[in-house]
Design an enzyme around this catalytic site. Sequence first.
Site, short mmCIF file in Angstrom:
data_model
loop_
_atom_site.label_atom_id
_atom_site.label_comp_id
_atom_site.label_asym_id
_atom_site.label_seq_id
_atom_site.Cartn_x
_atom_site.Cartn_y
_atom_site.Cartn_z
N GLY A 40 8.48 1.38 -12.72
CA GLY A 40 7.42 2.02 -13.48
C GLY A 40 6.10 1.33 -13.19
N THR A 41 5.02 2.05 -13.40
CA THR A 41 3.73 1.46 -13.00
C THR A 41 2.76 1.31 -14.17
OG1 THR A 41 3.15 3.66 -12.20
CG2 THR A 41 3.90 2.06 -10.58
N THR A 42 1.67 2.06 -14.17
CA THR A 42 0.49 1.64 -14.93
C THR A 42 0.54 1.99 -16.42
OG1 THR A 42 -0.75 2.01 -12.90
CG2 THR A 42 -2.02 1.67 -14.90
N LYS A 73 7.29 5.42 -20.42
CA LYS A 73 7.11 3.97 -20.37
C LYS A 73 6.41 3.43 -21.62
CE LYS A 73 5.85 4.95 -15.62
NZ LYS A 73 4.74 4.86 -14.64
N ALA A 215 1.41 4.44 -6.41
CA ALA A 215 2.55 4.33 -7.32
C ALA A 215 2.24 4.84 -8.72
CB ALA A 215 3.03 2.89 -7.40
#
Length: 278
Positions: A40-42, A73, A215
């Site tokens: 997972g990213t931002t 997330k 991403a």
Amino acid sequence: MIPGSSSFADFLASYAPELLPGQGRNVQPGSTAGEEIPHGTTIVASTYAGGVLMAGDRRATAGSMIAVRDVEKVFPADEFSLIGFAGSAGIGVELVRLFQVELEHYEKIEGSVLSVDGKANRLSTLLRGNLGLAMQGLAAVPLYAGWDEVLRRGRIFSYDVTGGRYEEQLFHSIGSGSLFARGSLKKLFDEDATSEEAAAAALQALYDAADDDSATGGPDVFRKIYPIIATVSEAGYRRYTDEEVAAIVDRMLEGRMRRPLGPTAPALPSADGEGDAR
């Protein structure tokens, strides 16, 4: 249960340690986790007048591949706090679930609710338990935000993989697109903003992150997959509905059609000392 312990993690470690996050995964010593594991990213968080907000994009990537387009997330930790994560998606989700149970377990055992500092410290302890796998590439780093009933304001905490806890001021971001998102929020943040204005600034920040970081996913208007936005305030937890986020996204994209780089602020303040973004 360990006598006198109000920690669910301690209870689990005593009776079923294999159920703790990451304990069922066997990574050989000296090896590192491959790029095939979804990450997972931002995530961004910012305070606003009367609360604190957290927002996350929906993309998870495995190397150069988009593994999941609608991963979540950002979660409620309890009625007055939020948790998001960046890094290994499986570890991150397990960490969030354990933290949710940890807070609920404490409340039932002690008959009271942990302070914001107490919750932040509990999360630090849980994170430290995953250090071994983090050193082998299975790292998940949380971002925590809560409404402080004593100070009457929202607070934000970031962490490193060793469990180090750091209180952030006003706004923060984590993940691969965090530098771009933080730079965007730095220009748009307004401590007197309403919840809706803070949500718009967070969406602009995620859009700027997606613009420069492959991403990070932007709003997917065709599939109707929008970033998760949630707040906590004196009134408790609130998650924006997809329809509410879509309405803000539509206005943002309309603005980006005219100004692809997004809203800007004057290089110098106006004569009255104000420097409103436009």
